[in-house]
Design a protein around this motif. Structure first.
Motif, PDB file in Angstrom:
ATOM      1  N   UNK A   1       0.834  -1.205   0.000  1.00  0.00           N
ATOM      2  CA  UNK A   1       0.000   0.000   0.000  1.00  0.00           C
ATOM      3  C   UNK A   1       0.867   1.252   0.000  1.00  0.00           C
ATOM      4  N   UNK A   2       2.063   1.132   0.555  1.00  0.00           N
ATOM      5  CA  UNK A   2       2.964   2.291   0.574  1.00  0.00           C
ATOM      6  C   UNK A   2       3.613   2.528  -0.780  1.00  0.00           C
ATOM      7  N   UNK A   3       3.647   1.481  -1.639  1.00  0.00           N
ATOM      8  CA  UNK A   3       4.306   1.628  -2.933  1.00  0.00           C
ATOM      9  C   UNK A   3       3.602   2.642  -3.835  1.00  0.00           C
ATOM     10  N   UNK A   4       2.298   2.820  -3.636  1.00  0.00           N
ATOM     11  CA  UNK A   4       1.556   3.717  -4.514  1.00  0.00           C
ATOM     12  C   UNK A   4       2.085   5.144  -4.436  1.00  0.00           C
ATOM     13  N   UNK A   5       2.731   5.481  -3.330  1.00  0.00           N
ATOM     14  CA  UNK A   5       3.304   6.822  -3.197  1.00  0.00           C
ATOM     15  C   UNK A   5       4.501   7.010  -4.129  1.00  0.00           C
ATOM     16  N   UNK A   6       5.103   5.884  -4.548  1.00  0.00           N
ATOM     17  CA  UNK A   6       6.303   5.971  -5.381  1.00  0.00           C
ATOM     18  C   UNK A   6       6.001   5.759  -6.858  1.00  0.00           C
ATOM     19  N   UNK A   7       4.839   5.213  -7.168  1.00  0.00           N
ATOM     20  CA  UNK A   7       4.524   4.874  -8.556  1.00  0.00           C
ATOM     21  C   UNK A   7       4.607   6.061  -9.513  1.00  0.00           C
ATOM     22  N   UNK A   8       4.148   7.262  -9.137  1.00  0.00           N
ATOM     23  CA  UNK A   8       4.263   8.376 -10.087  1.00  0.00           C
ATOM     24  C   UNK A   8       5.694   8.677 -10.518  1.00  0.00           C
ATOM     25  N   UNK A   9       6.661   8.235  -9.735  1.00  0.00           N
ATOM     26  CA  UNK A   9       8.050   8.506 -10.069  1.00  0.00           C
ATOM     27  C   UNK A   9       8.627   7.482 -11.050  1.00  0.00           C
TER      28      UNK A   9
ATOM     29  N   UNK B   1       0.931   7.590 -19.711  1.00  0.00           N
ATOM     30  CA  UNK B   1       1.072   7.201 -21.116  1.00  0.00           C
ATOM     31  C   UNK B   1       1.069   5.690 -21.262  1.00  0.00           C
ATOM     32  N   UNK B   2       1.581   5.010 -20.256  1.00  0.00           N
ATOM     33  CA  UNK B   2       1.570   3.553 -20.196  1.00  0.00           C
ATOM     34  C   UNK B   2       2.123   2.912 -21.468  1.00  0.00           C
ATOM     35  N   UNK B   3       3.376   3.180 -21.778  1.00  0.00           N
ATOM     36  CA  UNK B   3       4.014   2.483 -22.878  1.00  0.00           C
ATOM     37  C   UNK B   3       4.823   1.313 -22.333  1.00  0.00           C
ATOM     38  N   UNK B   4       5.373   0.514 -23.242  1.00  0.00           N
ATOM     39  CA  UNK B   4       6.032  -0.723 -22.830  1.00  0.00           C
ATOM     40  C   UNK B   4       7.258  -0.452 -21.959  1.00  0.00           C
ATOM     41  N   UNK B   5       8.024   0.572 -22.276  1.00  0.00           N
ATOM     42  CA  UNK B   5       9.207   0.881 -21.473  1.00  0.00           C
ATOM     43  C   UNK B   5       8.828   1.268 -20.044  1.00  0.00           C
ATOM     44  N   UNK B   6       7.738   2.016 -19.898  1.00  0.00           N
ATOM     45  CA  UNK B   6       7.271   2.384 -18.556  1.00  0.00           C
ATOM     46  C   UNK B   6       6.884   1.141 -17.755  1.00  0.00           C
ATOM     47  N   UNK B   7       6.215   0.200 -18.426  1.00  0.00           N
ATOM     48  CA  UNK B   7       5.781  -1.011 -17.741  1.00  0.00           C
ATOM     49  C   UNK B   7       6.987  -1.843 -17.304  1.00  0.00           C
ATOM     50  N   UNK B   8       8.013  -1.919 -18.150  1.00  0.00           N
ATOM     51  CA  UNK B   8       9.223  -2.660 -17.789  1.00  0.00           C
ATOM     52  C   UNK B   8       9.944  -1.973 -16.628  1.00  0.00           C
ATOM     53  N   UNK B   9       9.978  -0.650 -16.656  1.00  0.00           N
ATOM     54  CA  UNK B   9      10.611   0.102 -15.582  1.00  0.00           C
ATOM     55  C   UNK B   9       9.880  -0.145 -14.262  1.00  0.00           C
ATOM     56  N   UNK B  10       8.556  -0.177 -14.331  1.00  0.00           N
ATOM     57  CA  UNK B  10       7.760  -0.448 -13.140  1.00  0.00           C
ATOM     58  C   UNK B  10       8.062  -1.837 -12.596  1.00  0.00           C
ATOM     59  N   UNK B  11       8.176  -2.827 -13.490  1.00  0.00           N
ATOM     60  CA  UNK B  11       8.484  -4.187 -13.057  1.00  0.00           C
ATOM     61  C   UNK B  11       9.848  -4.244 -12.365  1.00  0.00           C
ATOM     62  N   UNK B  12      10.846  -3.588 -12.944  1.00  0.00           N
ATOM     63  CA  UNK B  12      12.176  -3.574 -12.340  1.00  0.00           C
ATOM     64  C   UNK B  12      12.121  -2.964 -10.937  1.00  0.00           C
ATOM     65  N   UNK B  13      11.337  -1.898 -10.812  1.00  0.00           N
ATOM     66  CA  UNK B  13      11.196  -1.239  -9.513  1.00  0.00           C
ATOM     67  C   UNK B  13      10.545  -2.176  -8.499  1.00  0.00           C
TER      68      UNK B  13
ATOM     69  N   UNK C   1      10.295  -5.454  -8.546  1.00  0.00           N
ATOM     70  CA  UNK C   1      11.137  -6.608  -8.233  1.00  0.00           C
ATOM     71  C   UNK C   1      12.158  -6.251  -7.160  1.00  0.00           C
ATOM     72  N   UNK C   2      12.643  -5.025  -7.198  1.00  0.00           N
ATOM     73  CA  UNK C   2      13.681  -4.612  -6.259  1.00  0.00           C
ATOM     74  C   UNK C   2      13.124  -4.286  -4.874  1.00  0.00           C
ATOM     75  N   UNK C   3      11.837  -3.947  -4.760  1.00  0.00           N
ATOM     76  CA  UNK C   3      11.306  -3.511  -3.468  1.00  0.00           C
ATOM     77  C   UNK C   3      10.171  -4.375  -2.936  1.00  0.00           C
ATOM     78  N   UNK C   4       9.587  -5.234  -3.764  1.00  0.00           N
ATOM     79  CA  UNK C   4       8.435  -6.023  -3.321  1.00  0.00           C
ATOM     80  C   UNK C   4       8.847  -7.080  -2.310  1.00  0.00           C
ATOM     81  N   UNK C   5       7.946  -7.424  -1.366  1.00  0.00           N
ATOM     82  CA  UNK C   5       8.219  -8.527  -0.437  1.00  0.00           C
ATOM     83  C   UNK C   5       8.466  -9.817  -1.200  1.00  0.00           C
ATOM     84  N   UNK C   6       9.170 -10.734  -0.567  1.00  0.00           N
ATOM     85  CA  UNK C   6       9.596 -11.952  -1.251  1.00  0.00           C
ATOM     86  C   UNK C   6       8.423 -12.718  -1.846  1.00  0.00           C
ATOM     87  N   UNK C   7       7.304 -12.756  -1.143  1.00  0.00           N
ATOM     88  CA  UNK C   7       6.162 -13.514  -1.635  1.00  0.00           C
ATOM     89  C   UNK C   7       5.564 -12.957  -2.915  1.00  0.00           C
ATOM     90  N   UNK C   8       5.756 -11.653  -3.155  1.00  0.00           N
ATOM     91  CA  UNK C   8       5.189 -11.016  -4.341  1.00  0.00           C
ATOM     92  C   UNK C   8       6.231 -10.778  -5.425  1.00  0.00           C
TER      93      UNK C   8
END
Length: 272
Positions: free
Chosen positions: A81-89, A94-106, A108-115
């Motif tokens: 729930x706290x991650x939503x504060x960082x999503x705008x960054x 525009x939601x293009x493919x590069x943005x989606x990949x960048x979001x995934x990388x982010x 993966x680096x911060x999500x709890x192990x189960x997610x």
């Protein structure tokens, strides 16, 4: 070791460990009984102690781990729930493919192990889709950039590739450019292109125009609504020409970004 990052897996492992100890203990006691090395009174006491240790310890351990599991899950949800504060960054609307990949990388680096694995799987899917889009683009470029004008069959192949590309956009729910050009003819000189233009204006749309891209004068019909409307025009071209012409669809932004009108040649010039 990643297996033990999950509290539920740790609980299962310890539970099976205690079960294994219980089985081994019972086998050992049976061995002693059969060998008559222990008196029955001592055997009863051993069994009582053994049951107390195994049952009490096992149940207590599993109970504590399950309790921790729920606490861990609650913490994961609070972190998410706290991650939503960082999503705008890391992404935008525009939601293009590069943005989606960048979001995934982010994530993966911060999500709890189960997610984390879910985001890794989604990133793998995006990489596969991106590779497919690159392959489609290369095949389409080979068709339209050949020295001679594409045949009707080649244009049909091009349109099939475009359908696959649009299906990927839809599957990923990407916001793609809605400005298309339906290309219905290509000529080396402006004279034959003017003939194509007359056909387009009389039979298809008064918005038809000539775009010069490289050494080709292409007769096109702009579409500013959606891909389905562009496909309808492709079908209309084939119908009106009785199958003698085949049209294909390109994105205005990628195919001819910021065209300028030339009064000298009476057409739009694509700035390569």
């Amino acid at each position: 070791m990643r297996y033990f990052n999950n509290t539920g897996n740790v609980s299962l492992f310890l539970y099976l460990l205690f079960v294994g100890i219980a089985i081994l203990g019972m086998i050992f006691i049976c061995y002693l009984i059969f060998k008559s090395k222990l008196e029955m009174e001592r055997i009863d006491k051993i069994i009582d102690v053994f049951k107390s240790v195994i049952v009490t310890t096992a149940i207590g351990t599993v109970t504590l781990i399950i309790t921790d599991l729920f606490k861990e899950r609650k913490q994961q949800l609070e972190e998410m729930s706290a991650f939503k504060d960082y999503l705008p960054y890391v992404t935008d609307n525009k939601k293009n493919l590069n943005d989606m990949k960048f979001l995934c990388d982010f994530m993966v680096s911060v999500a709890p192990e189960g997610l984390k694995k879910s985001w890794e799987d989604w990133r793998t899917k995006l990489n596969g889709k991106e590779d497919t889009l690159k392959t489609i683009a290369a095949l389409q470029t080979a068709i339209v950039k050949q020295p001679d004008k594409p045949s009707i069959q080649q244009i049909k192949d091009y349109n099939k590739l475009e359908d696959k590309k649009q299906a990927i956009y839809q599957d990923l729910n990407l916001n793609v450019n809605n400005s298309y050009l339906v290309v219905i003819g290509a000529n080396k000189t402006v004279g034959p292109a003017a003939t194509e233009l007359k056909f387009a204006k009389d039979s298809i749309s008064q918005n038809a125009a000539i775009y010069k891209k490289g050494n080709w004068y292409r007769t096109v019909i702009p579409v500013t609504t959606n891909y389905d409307d562009a496909k309808a025009i492709v079908s209309l071209v084939s119908e009106k020409s009785k199958g003698k012409k085949a049209a294909y669809i390109v994105s205005l932004k990628s195919w001819c970004n910021s065209p300028t009108f030339s009064a000298t040649e009476n057409c739009y010039i694509c700035n390569l």
